[in-house]
Design a protein around this motif. Structure first.
Motif, short mmCIF file in Angstrom:
data_model
loop_
_atom_site.label_atom_id
_atom_site.label_comp_id
_atom_site.label_asym_id
_atom_site.label_seq_id
_atom_site.Cartn_x
_atom_site.Cartn_y
_atom_site.Cartn_z
N PHE A 18 0.77 -1.38 -0.01
CA PHE A 18 -0.07 -0.10 -0.04
C PHE A 18 0.74 1.37 -0.10
O PHE A 18 0.73 2.12 -0.92
CB PHE A 18 -0.90 0.07 1.13
N SER A 19 1.70 1.11 0.81
CA SER A 19 2.57 2.50 1.00
C SER A 19 3.54 2.86 -0.17
O SER A 19 3.83 3.72 -0.52
CB SER A 19 3.58 2.80 2.43
N THR A 20 4.10 1.84 -0.80
CA THR A 20 4.97 1.99 -1.87
C THR A 20 4.12 2.07 -3.40
O THR A 20 4.93 2.57 -4.22
CB THR A 20 6.02 0.78 -2.03
N THR A 21 2.95 1.66 -3.56
CA THR A 21 2.47 1.79 -4.89
C THR A 21 1.26 2.87 -5.00
O THR A 21 0.80 3.07 -5.87
CB THR A 21 2.10 0.35 -5.18
N GLN A 22 0.47 2.79 -3.78
CA GLN A 22 -0.98 3.58 -3.88
C GLN A 22 -0.54 5.01 -4.33
O GLN A 22 0.02 5.66 -3.38
CB GLN A 22 -1.59 3.42 -2.43
N LEU A 23 -1.64 5.49 -4.93
CA LEU A 23 -1.62 6.78 -5.12
C LEU A 23 -2.02 7.74 -3.89
O LEU A 23 -2.77 7.12 -3.10
CB LEU A 23 -2.81 7.27 -6.26
N ARG A 24 -1.40 8.70 -3.74
CA ARG A 24 -1.76 9.52 -2.37
C ARG A 24 -3.14 10.42 -2.74
O ARG A 24 -2.96 11.72 -2.81
CB ARG A 24 -0.43 10.58 -2.05
N SER A 25 -4.21 9.75 -2.63
CA SER A 25 -5.23 10.39 -3.09
C SER A 25 -6.33 9.99 -1.98
O SER A 25 -5.65 9.53 -0.86
CB SER A 25 -5.91 9.90 -4.39
N ASP A 26 -7.52 10.47 -2.32
CA ASP A 26 -8.30 10.34 -0.80
C ASP A 26 -8.32 8.83 -0.39
O ASP A 26 -8.86 8.64 0.79
CB ASP A 26 -9.68 11.04 -0.85
N GLY A 27 -8.35 7.86 -1.35
CA GLY A 27 -8.31 6.19 -1.13
C GLY A 27 -7.32 6.27 -0.09
O GLY A 27 -7.59 5.26 0.92
N TYR A 28 -6.26 6.90 -0.05
CA TYR A 28 -5.06 6.75 0.88
C TYR A 28 -5.33 7.11 2.15
O TYR A 28 -5.03 6.37 3.26
CB TYR A 28 -3.74 7.44 0.24
N ASP A 29 -5.96 8.13 2.30
CA ASP A 29 -6.46 8.89 3.57
C ASP A 29 -7.51 7.85 4.11
O ASP A 29 -7.45 7.50 5.35
CB ASP A 29 -6.96 10.04 3.56
N PHE A 30 -8.78 7.44 3.52
CA PHE A 30 -9.55 6.61 4.02
C PHE A 30 -8.95 5.05 4.49
O PHE A 30 -9.29 4.71 5.60
CB PHE A 30 -10.61 6.38 3.03
N PHE A 31 -7.96 4.48 3.77
CA PHE A 31 -7.37 3.38 4.02
C PHE A 31 -6.44 3.49 5.36
O PHE A 31 -6.69 2.72 6.48
CB PHE A 31 -6.36 3.11 3.07
N ASN A 32 -5.84 4.48 5.57
CA ASN A 32 -5.09 4.95 6.70
C ASN A 32 -5.91 5.38 7.84
O ASN A 32 -5.69 4.95 9.16
CB ASN A 32 -4.16 5.90 6.39
N LEU A 33 -7.20 5.69 7.78
CA LEU A 33 -8.03 5.99 8.81
C LEU A 33 -8.41 4.78 9.28
O LEU A 33 -8.55 4.46 10.41
CB LEU A 33 -9.26 6.81 8.33
N GLY A 34 -8.86 3.98 8.58
CA GLY A 34 -8.96 2.50 8.87
C GLY A 34 -8.14 1.88 9.83
O GLY A 34 -8.30 1.43 10.74
N TYR A 35 -6.80 1.95 9.39
CA TYR A 35 -5.58 1.42 10.16
C TYR A 35 -5.62 1.93 11.48
O TYR A 35 -5.49 1.21 12.43
CB TYR A 35 -4.38 1.72 9.57
N TYR A 36 -5.60 3.23 11.56
CA TYR A 36 -5.41 3.94 12.77
C TYR A 36 -6.53 3.91 13.73
O TYR A 36 -6.29 3.65 15.10
CB TYR A 36 -4.79 5.52 12.64
N VAL A 37 -7.77 3.75 13.41
CA VAL A 37 -8.90 3.78 14.18
C VAL A 37 -8.87 2.40 14.77
O VAL A 37 -9.07 2.07 15.88
CB VAL A 37 -10.25 4.01 13.45
N GLU A 38 -8.61 1.70 14.01
CA GLU A 38 -8.50 0.05 14.46
C GLU A 38 -7.28 -0.18 15.53
O GLU A 38 -7.28 -0.82 16.36
CB GLU A 38 -8.22 -0.94 13.24
#
Lengths: 314, 474
Positions: free
Chosen positions: A147-167
């Protein structure tokens, strides 16, 4: 981005992080089980593990006593346990499949391969519990890396990370709570050998015992471990670190979307409160009470994120 | 030596056909176990990428791989050009027909096609009569199934005017082949097909409705992750950079259709739908459907959104209407058909019915509204009891069936357990119709993996192989 896609990314990350947390919990369990029993003085560590996973009731519906093999089976493979590693991996895979166009092929392949491999391992029963725990943590790391090496830094990246840190915030709070509240119920054992060993095990399961020594040096004290897991801004699993990341990703989203949301305000308050908190005050208040409050606020934040970005709106 | 019963794509008698010269030489350099290894590698890649399909009626975790054959099916460019002209000609005529039957119905008035065949057709959609879709195009993506029986002998088996599937296999088969056999590509100068997703995006955007302002927003509408073709839907969306939406992501407000995004509603101009007419709009069609968008048809009728393919397009790919396509080509284009139709008996005609019932054991019988190889009878491959049971079905509803002779489908060498062996193949090229008519040089070759079988559908165990178009002097 489609609200449904944002929701899928958020949940995929939560489920992947949950598999990681469950593996770490199991690791705590089997390390503690290797410790000689102090004349029946402390609780069954497998029960503690189930309690921390929030799976005690589901387990009790099926089994009488918490043995190592039943607990591991229930937390890793059981279909009836919604938080089993198998179910979480499947849920992560289903979410990423639904959001297939929003992730790179590396990300999809990482989760798809993990899931297929787990089904194979389930059929073969080839691996020991420590191997399974290591494997699970590694899958989570592979996905995170992809995820961190290939994913575009767009809003999808932020939603994904929100999931990570909330969990992750939720899991850190629960893991710390299990040490404080479940494992050592009798006050006279605090500060003893078992107590020290349990703190060390907890840190080990978080891959943090060396980091802890670098950060604090010297002996382990409950205040320091609590500080490390709650208030240390450099510890990647601390509640403060998670709150900072959540705040950051929500800020990105509101900048891109042109307006603050209730989730932003709430997350900013959480970050602020943790940022100014002091560990002695938390200890005085009672760590269990404090952690319960954190878990509740985290759940509220989860609801506000959904409402702010129209998750589940039909 | 007897003339082989079937045209072999690779050999002309004992002699290798020119199209295959390099390929056979290169494949002969691999030991059988090397090839087996490559095949296993290909399957691992397919599974890891998630290129699987679900078979309806099986457990939901039964994600099956379509058998992939590594021996390509090869056309010389000169062969291909003729096919290409034939496919494009057919695509133009089918669209002219669709425009006609939803407007004045000239072809019916002229007596060339019976009125009841069109107006009483289950796929005829009265609610779109008189509507003019952008550029008068109804069917934007047409998959035409072809078989070959001799050197220049191509027959059209059927036209798929609604949502032909399989194009992701065409593209992925090529990817896999390029990855595994770079030498082949280096030598054979295979014409690329990579332009397909761009061509599809251009096609979709070129039919945006008049009310569209600025850059058209096109999306793909899928029934969801549990649909058997979901991989293809997500693959195409990804390749084109378009949103993949489900019915619940879309809603209608006033004259337009919108999608629900994290930034609020966003207007949608073109919908490439991969769901059936009946599920598009519960207010207009099936009221119990949950996959559609309530009110979508009103927006479509008033020109707020373009639906690709247009509702009602299915009337042109009906198996009974199929028999009139050569007539359409003459009527609308004033040309002679380049590709032949398979002679077809229509059981609603008394004479045809009599013939069909008397010759069932030699014929292939299909349901007029069937698809995917389900519910068909292959006479020569069936038992007496099966033939008799099928005869009963035909008698009870003759209009629901058509029959065709069993064609001597060409065979293409295919890797099986015992090595290379001839297996029957068909071909589905994908024709795009927008501001221009586009066909990439290639298509999906489907292969019947079982010896002697003529059924190539993936739902019936058929496999796929890469399709190459190479220069005549390559």
């Amino acid at each position: 981005m489609l609200s449904r896609t944002a929701e899928s990314l958020y949940w995929a990350a939560r489920y992947m992080e949950r598999t990681d947390a469950t593996a770490r919990l199991l690791e705590v369990g089997y390390r503690m089980a290797m410790m000689p029993t102090a004349a029946g003085g402390h609780a069954n560590e497998w029960e503690s593990v189930l309690a921390a996973a929030g799976a005690a009731q589901g387990f009790a519906d099926q089994f009488d006593a918490a043995t190592k093999s039943d607990t591991a089976e229930f937390l890793i493979f059981d279909e009836a346990n919604p938080s089993s590693i198998r179910n979480c991996l499947r849920a992560a895979r289903n979410n990423l499949r639904a959001a297939r166009t929003a992730v790179t092929s590396e990300v999809w392949e990482a989760v798809n391969e993990s899931y297929l491999r787990l089904l194979e391992m389930e059929a073969q029963r080839a691996l020991s519990l420590p191997e399974l725990c290591d494997w699970t943590k590694r899958q989570s790391a592979v996905l995170r890396g992809a995820f961190s090496t290939t994913q575009l830094r767009s809003d999808g990246y932020d939603f994904f990370n929100l999931g990570y840190y909330v969990e992750r915030a939720d899991n850190t709070a629960r893991l710390l709570d299990v040490k404080y509240y479940v494992l050592l119920p009798t006050i006279d054992m605090v500060g003893g050998e078992i107590d020290r060993f349990q703190w060390l095990t907890l840190l080990r399961a978080l891959s943090a015992h060396r980091a802890f020594h670098w950060a604090y040096g010297g002996d382990i004290s409950p205040e320091q471990v609590a500080h490390f897991l709650i208030l240390n801004p450099s510890s990647p699993r601390s509640l403060l670190f998670c709150a900072e990341q959540i705040d950051r990703h929500l800020k990105h989203l509101s900048l891109a979307n042109g307006g603050r949301t209730p989730a932003d305000d709430f997350a900013a308050d959480m970050f602020e409160a943790l940022g100014t908190a002091r560990i002695d005050a938390i200890m005085a208040q009672g760590v269990h009470d404090f952690l319960t409050g954190c878990i509740e606020r985290n759940a509220k934040l989860h609801r506000l994120i959904g409402e702010s970005y129209l998750f589940g709106a039909m | 030596m007897d003339k082989p019963a079937f045209f072999n794509e690779m050999y002309d008698g004992e002699a290798l056909r020119p199209a295959y010269a390099h390929i056979v030489e290169l494949f002969s350099k691999y030991a059988p176990d090397e090839l087996a290894l490559k095949k296993a590698e290909a399957e691992t890649i397919f599974r890891r990428l998630g290129i699987t399909f679900a078979v309806y009626g099986e457990e939901n975790n039964a994600e099956r791989l379509i058998p992939f054959d590594m021996m390509p099916r090869v056309f010389l460019e000169s062969e291909w050009r003729r096919l290409e002209r034939g496919v494009k000609q057919r695509a133009r005529a089918l669209n002219a027909f669709l425009w006609d039957v939803y407007h004045r119905g000239e072809i019916i008035r002229s007596g060339r096609i019976p009125a009841e065949l069109v107006y009483q057709n289950a796929a005829y959609e009265p609610s779109v009569v008189g509507i003019t879709p952008a550029r008068k195009i109804y069917s934007h993506i047409i998959g035409i199934d072809l078989v070959r029986t001799g050197l220049g002998e191509f027959y059209v088996l059927e036209d798929n005017c609604r949502t032909p599937s399989g194009v992701s296999y065409m593209l992925e088969n090529r990817e896999i082949m390029m990855r595994m056999f770079p030498n082949l590509f280096h030598r054979a100068r295979v014409q690329p097909i990579d332009d397909y997703p761009d061509a599809l995006r251009r096609t979709l955007k070129s039919v945006a409705p008049a009310k569209c302002e600025g850059e058209p927003c096109a999306v793909i509408l899928t029934p969801g992750a549990f649909n058997s073709a979901y991989y293809e839907h997500s693959f195409l969306a990804d390749q084109m950079g378009l949103e993949l939406v489900e019915g619940s992501d879309l809603f209608v407000d006033g004259e337009f259709c919108y999608m629900r995004t994290t930034r609020g509603p966003k207007r949608v101009d073109v919908i490439y739908r991969r769901i059936d007419d009946a599920f598009l709009d519960p207010l207009c069609f099936n009221p119990t459907s949950l996959v559609g968008v309530p009110g979508l048809m009103n927006v479509y009728r008033s020109g707020g959104v373009q639906i690709c393919s247009a509702p009602g397009a299915g009337v042109a790919d009906d198996k009974a209407v199929y028999t009139y396509v050569p007539e359409m080509i003459r009527f609308y284009l004033g040309e002679e058909p380049i590709l032949k139709n398979v002679p077809t008996w229509m059981c609603h005609k008394p004479d045809d019915l009599t013939y069909v019932l008397e010759n069932l054991k030699d014929l292939v019988v299909k349901e007029v509204h069937g698809s995917g190889g389900y519910g068909m009878l292959v006479g020569p491959a069936s038992t007496k009891a099966e033939v008799e049971a099928y005869a009963g079905r035909i008698k009870s509803d003759p209009a629901a069936f058509i029959a065709q002779p069993t064609l001597a489908l060409s065979t293409s060498p295919t890797f099986v357990d015992s090595g290379l062996a001839p297996r029957h193949v068909d071909l589905r090229p994908y024709c795009l119709v927008g501001d221009k008519v586009t066909l990439v040089p290639g298509g999906l070759t489907r292969v019947a993996m079982r010896e002697g079988s003529l059924v190539v559908n993936s739902s019936q165990g058929g496999g796929v192989k890469d399709t190459w178009v190479i220069a005549d002097d390559a």
